[in-house]
Design a protein around this motif. Structure first.
Motif, PDB file in Angstrom:
ATOM      1  N   TYR B  45       0.832  -1.212   0.000  1.00 63.46           N
ATOM      2  CA  TYR B  45       0.000   0.000   0.000  1.00 63.46           C
ATOM      3  C   TYR B  45       0.865   1.261   0.000  1.00 63.46           C
ATOM      4  O   TYR B  45       0.533   2.252  -0.656  1.00 63.46           O
ATOM      5  N   ALA B  48       2.148   1.880  -3.404  1.00 57.72           N
ATOM      6  CA  ALA B  48       1.090   2.280  -4.335  1.00 57.72           C
ATOM      7  C   ALA B  48       0.519   3.649  -3.989  1.00 57.72           C
ATOM      8  O   ALA B  48      -0.224   4.237  -4.771  1.00 57.72           O
ATOM      9  N   ALA B  76       0.742   4.865 -10.844  1.00 54.83           N
ATOM     10  CA  ALA B  76       0.203   3.893 -11.802  1.00 54.83           C
ATOM     11  C   ALA B  76       0.665   4.235 -13.214  1.00 54.83           C
ATOM     12  O   ALA B  76       1.113   3.369 -13.961  1.00 54.83           O
ATOM     13  N   PHE B  81       2.147  -1.225 -10.466  1.00 62.35           N
ATOM     14  CA  PHE B  81       0.847  -1.893 -10.360  1.00 62.35           C
ATOM     15  C   PHE B  81       0.806  -2.701  -9.077  1.00 62.35           C
ATOM     16  O   PHE B  81       1.738  -3.448  -8.764  1.00 62.35           O
ATOM     17  N   LEU B  82      -0.287  -2.544  -8.335  1.00 61.08           N
ATOM     18  CA  LEU B  82      -0.478  -3.360  -7.135  1.00 61.08           C
ATOM     19  C   LEU B  82      -1.655  -4.297  -7.362  1.00 61.08           C
ATOM     20  O   LEU B  82      -2.775  -3.854  -7.619  1.00 61.08           O
ATOM     21  N   ALA B  83      -1.378  -5.598  -7.278  1.00 62.46           N
ATOM     22  CA  ALA B  83      -2.488  -6.561  -7.291  1.00 62.46           C
ATOM     23  C   ALA B  83      -2.944  -6.712  -5.851  1.00 62.46           C
ATOM     24  O   ALA B  83      -2.165  -7.085  -4.979  1.00 62.46           O
ATOM     25  N   PHE B  84      -4.209  -6.365  -5.611  1.00 62.07           N
ATOM     26  CA  PHE B  84      -4.706  -6.282  -4.236  1.00 62.07           C
ATOM     27  C   PHE B  84      -4.914  -7.663  -3.613  1.00 62.07           C
ATOM     28  O   PHE B  84      -5.341  -8.603  -4.282  1.00 62.07           O
TER      29      PHE B  84
END
Lengths: 407, 251
Positions: B45, B48, B76, B81-84
């Protein structure tokens, strides 16, 4: 509030035939007795009628030379009925197959549902007390084009106008009614609409509103016979004071109704929707979904009443109201009311008031949308669901485009 | 690609990351493992740019620029990129619309033209097929009514369409069955190249069997306490985190 009545009593009315005169006098009497809703009048406690009292109603008619003639955009060709400054203009409806326009007759005015022992229905009585121009539109065949009632008022409009429109659908007839409001000026449109749906007929009633200072107080009452179908879709982008009472009476078996609406409010707008669906006979079916998004200092009210009377056995009703508070100063009052006196019915209702979730906003931003875009998309997603059930794809697209522009 | 130096992050008034160092080169895959509460998701987090994750000390360089100065959406667009771990449901917004809006927002921020809608749909359909997801997903609201596995695979679809420079996968493997796990791993492997880097946060070694990381790090109490090759992951799987030295835990 008697002041308000005095203010509304000018200018003198044109003379009507005796039956109508008698109705006007009776309405005037009820008004004199009970006056206008007060803060303590339950059904009107969130509608600040007092604001109307402070306005100047004494002026003459607007100077039409300076009036804007706004043409209200429609997604398709329609039989247009402009109602400018409260004046109904049916001149564009000549000799259309299946469409009959007549002046309203006294026996077509049914006041049996009006409350006459307190001020709850004062504006419906006022409409009658000040009645000058009432029309009846009879649709005897399914029309190729929709009807479009286009209400507008000019910047100079300061009066109170009381249009009254009755629409009758003959057996098996299908019709689409577009009702649009673009009210400018600082007057009042106090509208009463009666919709009569004969057996097997179907009315799709699309309301699109975006008003400024002029107030709109509207009462719409739909009476459904056997297997008739009434669908209302509302997109209300607010106004200084908008009050809509929408009453649907499912009088015979297999009558059904769907009411889906969105009110997206900002600034100091106030919009109050009171709906009441009466299941008088079973099986009958109703479905309702109303969504309010309130930003800035706006206030949104939704009161949805479902009443299943004895004899409405085996009926079904779903009601949902979902609301989004977008500012700490905005207010939303929402209340589903369910009253059941019938057997073997199924009914559900839900009400939520929430705020946009930070997690959802962050999720969208983490994918590249800026905060304003994320916010608009979330609001749109919340509101657009109200139009999912619209069968016509172009219409749904049109409504959702208008919504997108507004958010 | 990514250089984290002495990162301290507070959530509320609680210190979560306490001097984290990590360097990820172009084309590398790094795995981060660690017990619950060690700060793994906080790391994701924080990178991001989520509000409420306050960086109190340290620096993060991403592709040469100061990441901490950027808003979430700017990160972004810069290629992060954050894969949640828990993908968020967005009612009323369909997947295709959302993904295209996201892609176009990023392209616009980078001064690129909007994506051609036919090319876009073709690319998305390809990814859906590769992840064995139905085309109907495009018309469904983002993550709404998706199973846990569908949500995770949907994150992989988004990643593949957005083509980031650095992807952080926050426990993308949790809640997946063996088949879905393989699909996700294949999805990541397809995207691997000499430029693109991955930080894979996971509890389990099984994802790493398919993903073969260049380095494995153990995060404990807000710091990297152990780094090694993939054999470290195997050791953790067998021994748990018990071997972490007591003074590290107390630190």
């Amino acid at each position: 509030m008697s002041e308000l009545l005095e203010q509304f009593s000018a200018p003198p009315l044109i003379e009507l035939e005796s039956d109508l005169e008698a109705l006007r006098k009776h309405a005037q009497k009820v008004l004199m007795q009970h006056g206008f809703p007060q803060r303590k009048t339950e059904a009107w406690k969130y509608t600040p009628i007092a604001a109307l009292e402070r306005r100047d109603w004494s002026s003459d008619g607007p100077d039409e030379s300076a009036a804007r003639t706004e043409s209200i955009e429609l997604p398709f060709d329609a039989h247009r009925i402009p109602v400018h400054n409260g004046q109904i203009d049916t001149s564009q409806l000549n000799e259309i197959d299946g469409l009959h326009i007549e002046p309203l007759r006294a026996e077509q005015i049914d006041t049996s549902a009006y409350v006459d022992h307190d001020p709850s229905d004062a504006f419906a009585w006022l409409n009658l007390a000040r009645l000058e121009q009432g029309i009846c539109i009879r649709v005897t065949h399914t029309l190729e084009r929709p009807l479009a009632l286009q209400f507008s008022s000019s910047d100079q409009f300061k009066q109170a106008a009381h249009p009254r429109i009755r629409i009758e659908l003959a057996e098996g007839v299908e019709a689409t009614l577009f009702e649009q409001h673009r009210l400018h000026g600082s007057g009042l449109i106090n509208l009463v609409m009666d919709l009569q749906l004969a057996a097997g007929s179907s009315l799709q009633h699309l309301m699109q509103r975006q008003n400024d200072e002029s107030a709109l107080i509207a009462r719409t009452e739909a009476q459904l016979e056997q297997a008739a179908h009434y669908q209302a879709y509302v997109l209300d982008l607010g106004g200084a004071l908008t009050r809509q009472d929408l009453k649907v009476h499912l009088n015979e078996s297999r009558a059904r109704t769907r009411i889906h609406g969105v009110a997206a409010l900002k600034d100091k707008q106030l919009v109050d929707y009171h709906t009441a669906i009466q299941h008088r006979v079973g099986p009958s079916h109703s479905e309702e979904d109303f969504r309010i998004l309130a930003d800035n200092h706006s206030m949104g009210v939704f009161n949805g009443r479902i009443h299943m009377l004895p004899g409405a056995d085996d009926s079904h009703s779903d009601m949902n109201t979902a609301n989004l508070l977008l500012s700490e100063h905005a207010r939303i009052n929402t209340k589903p009311e369910l009253e059941i006196h019938a057997e073997e019915v199924t009914a559900s209702h839900g009400a939520t008031v929430g705020q946009l979730e930070e997690a959802a906003r962050f999720y969208l931003r983490s994918r590249g949308l800026n905060d304003a875009e994320a916010l608009a998309l979330l609001k749109f997603g919340f509101a657009a669901a109200a139009f999912d059930a619209l069968e016509s794809e172009p219409l749904r697209q049109w409504f959702t485009d208008r919504l997108k522009q507004a958010l | 690609m990514l250089k984290i130096n002495n990162l301290h992050v507070q959530v509320g008034d609680k210190d979560i990351l306490k001097g984290l160092n990590l360097e990820v080169g172009p084309g590398e895959v790094h795995a981060i493992m660690g017990p619950n509460g060690s700060g793994k998701s906080t790391l994701g987090y924080s990178l991001a740019g989520r509000d409420g994750y306050e960086v109190t000390d340290g620096s993060v360089l991403f592709d040469g620029q100061n990441l901490l100065e950027l808003e979430a959406e700017e990160r972004a667009a810069a290629g992060l990129f954050l894969a949640f771990q828990y993908p968020v449901e967005i009612p009323g917004v369909n997947n295709a619309y959302f993904l295209r809006a996201a892609l176009n927002a990023q392209r616009k921020a980078r001064g690129e033209d909007e994506v051609d809608s036919i090319d876009f749909l073709r690319a998305v359909r390809e990814q859906l097929k590769a992840l064995q997801m139905d085309d109907s997903l495009l018309k469904r609201a983002v993550n709404e009514g998706f199973s846990g596995g569908e949500k995770k695979r949907n994150e992989m679809v988004q990643m593949a369409v957005l083509q980031p420079k650095l992807a952080i996968l926050d426990e993308t493997d949790s809640g997946l069955d063996i088949d879905a796990l393989k699909l996700v791993a294949e999805g990541v492997n397809r995207l691997r190249n000499d430029e693109r880097s991955f930080v894979v946060i996971t509890h389990y070694q099984r994802l790493l069997e398919h993903l073969v990381p260049d380095q494995v790090h153990v995060l404990s109490n807000g710091r990297i306490v152990e780094s090694g090759g993939r054999e470290l992951a195997e050791r953790l799987e067998q021994e748990g985190y018990g071997f972490l030295s007591p003074e590290e835990d107390a630190a």
